[in-house]
Design an enzyme around this catalytic site. Structure first.
Site, PDB file in Angstrom:
ATOM      1  N   HIS A  20     -44.051  10.731  13.766  1.00 46.75           N
ATOM      2  CA  HIS A  20     -45.344  11.262  14.178  1.00 46.75           C
ATOM      3  C   HIS A  20     -45.938  10.424  15.307  1.00 46.75           C
ATOM      4  O   HIS A  20     -46.007   9.213  15.222  1.00 46.75           O
ATOM      5  CB  HIS A  20     -46.292  11.285  12.978  1.00 46.75           C
ATOM      6  CG  HIS A  20     -47.598  11.925  13.270  1.00 46.75           C
ATOM      7  ND1 HIS A  20     -48.758  11.508  12.674  1.00 46.75           N
ATOM      8  CD2 HIS A  20     -47.944  12.952  14.085  1.00 46.75           C
ATOM      9  CE1 HIS A  20     -49.764  12.249  13.105  1.00 46.75           C
ATOM     10  NE2 HIS A  20     -49.288  13.124  13.967  1.00 46.75           N
ATOM     11  N   ASP A  28     -36.643  17.524  34.560  1.00 43.52           N
ATOM     12  CA  ASP A  28     -35.667  18.079  35.495  1.00 43.52           C
ATOM     13  C   ASP A  28     -34.799  16.953  36.045  1.00 43.52           C
ATOM     14  O   ASP A  28     -35.040  15.766  35.774  1.00 43.52           O
ATOM     15  CB  ASP A  28     -36.367  18.873  36.604  1.00 43.52           C
ATOM     16  CG  ASP A  28     -37.345  18.054  37.436  1.00 43.52           C
ATOM     17  OD1 ASP A  28     -37.090  16.850  37.701  1.00 43.52           O
ATOM     18  OD2 ASP A  28     -38.375  18.622  37.859  1.00 43.52           O
ATOM     19  N   HIS A  96     -48.894  14.915  38.737  1.00 42.85           N
ATOM     20  CA  HIS A  96     -47.498  14.513  38.578  1.00 42.85           C
ATOM     21  C   HIS A  96     -47.378  12.991  38.514  1.00 42.85           C
ATOM     22  O   HIS A  96     -46.597  12.457  37.717  1.00 42.85           O
ATOM     23  CB  HIS A  96     -46.667  15.069  39.730  1.00 42.85           C
ATOM     24  CG  HIS A  96     -45.201  14.833  39.595  1.00 42.85           C
ATOM     25  ND1 HIS A  96     -44.462  15.321  38.540  1.00 42.85           N
ATOM     26  CD2 HIS A  96     -44.324  14.154  40.377  1.00 42.85           C
ATOM     27  CE1 HIS A  96     -43.197  14.942  38.676  1.00 42.85           C
ATOM     28  NE2 HIS A  96     -43.094  14.235  39.782  1.00 42.85           N
ATOM     29  N   TYR A 118     -41.021  20.164  39.280  1.00 43.54           N
ATOM     30  CA  TYR A 118     -42.063  20.028  38.266  1.00 43.54           C
ATOM     31  C   TYR A 118     -41.710  20.660  36.918  1.00 43.54           C
ATOM     32  O   TYR A 118     -42.596  21.000  36.139  1.00 43.54           O
ATOM     33  CB  TYR A 118     -43.402  20.575  38.779  1.00 43.54           C
ATOM     34  CG  TYR A 118     -43.857  19.886  40.034  1.00 43.54           C
ATOM     35  CD1 TYR A 118     -44.317  18.568  40.015  1.00 43.54           C
ATOM     36  CD2 TYR A 118     -43.804  20.534  41.264  1.00 43.54           C
ATOM     37  CE1 TYR A 118     -44.720  17.928  41.174  1.00 43.54           C
ATOM     38  CE2 TYR A 118     -44.202  19.907  42.432  1.00 43.54           C
ATOM     39  CZ  TYR A 118     -44.661  18.597  42.377  1.00 43.54           C
ATOM     40  OH  TYR A 118     -45.053  17.956  43.525  1.00 43.54           O
ATOM     41  N   ALA A 119     -40.440  20.801  36.619  1.00 44.91           N
ATOM     42  CA  ALA A 119     -40.011  21.301  35.312  1.00 44.91           C
ATOM     43  C   ALA A 119     -39.901  20.102  34.372  1.00 44.91           C
ATOM     44  O   ALA A 119     -38.813  19.638  34.037  1.00 44.91           O
ATOM     45  CB  ALA A 119     -38.694  22.055  35.426  1.00 44.91           C
ATOM     46  N   ASN A 120     -41.053  19.598  33.979  1.00 44.16           N
ATOM     47  CA  ASN A 120     -41.151  18.402  33.150  1.00 44.16           C
ATOM     48  C   ASN A 120     -42.263  18.597  32.140  1.00 44.16           C
ATOM     49  O   ASN A 120     -43.315  19.154  32.470  1.00 44.16           O
ATOM     50  CB  ASN A 120     -41.499  17.171  34.005  1.00 44.16           C
ATOM     51  CG  ASN A 120     -40.596  17.017  35.198  1.00 44.16           C
ATOM     52  OD1 ASN A 120     -39.414  16.772  35.059  1.00 44.16           O
ATOM     53  ND2 ASN A 120     -41.153  17.177  36.389  1.00 44.16           N
TER      54      ASN A 120
END
Length: 129
Positions: A20, A28, A96, A118-120
């Site tokens: 937790h 990316d 970012h 920006y595929a994060n």
């Protein structure tokens, strides 16, 4: 041998160690990987495996209580923005640069082969009870 789910032994083992509040960066191929977190690099070729495939596989196995992404995704990568907004009802958006700073505190980094910007996303683990 596992029958289903994540078969990659390094990733499966790393997920089993999460608790937790731990954070997982799904990124990316171009995201700078911070020093410190455990890294499972799944990148094979540009686009393989995709950010969407990896994220959905992780969401099938993890309890996630929060997610953070870069607000730049909304302008630079509409597909990734739609994916994130569809998966997380309360997606926190930061710059970012801030996401890169936050990723240094991640327990685990999962690098995909995604070749679109920006595929994060930084996932915060929850509990199942």
């Amino acid at each position: 041998m596992k029958r289903a789910g994540i078969l990659n032994r390094h990733l499966s083992g790393a997920l089993a160690e999460l608790g937790h509040g731990h954070e997982v960066l799904v990124c990316d191929a171009g995201m700078p990987v911070p020093e410190g977190p455990r890294v499972v690099d799944l990148a094979f070729r540009a686009g393989v495996p995709s950010f969407a495939e990896v994220l959905d596989g992780l969401l099938d196995e993890l309890v996630v209580e929060g997610a953070t992404a870069a607000y730049e995704v909304r302008e630079a990568n509409l597909d990734a923005a739609a994916l994130l907004e569809g998966r997380f009802s309360e997606l926190e958006l930061v710059s970012h640069e801030k996401l890169k700073e936050l990723s240094a505190g991640a327990r685990l980094v999962v690098r995909t082969g995604e070749a679109r910007p920006y595929a994060n996303v930084l996932l915060r683990c929850g509990v199942f009870f």
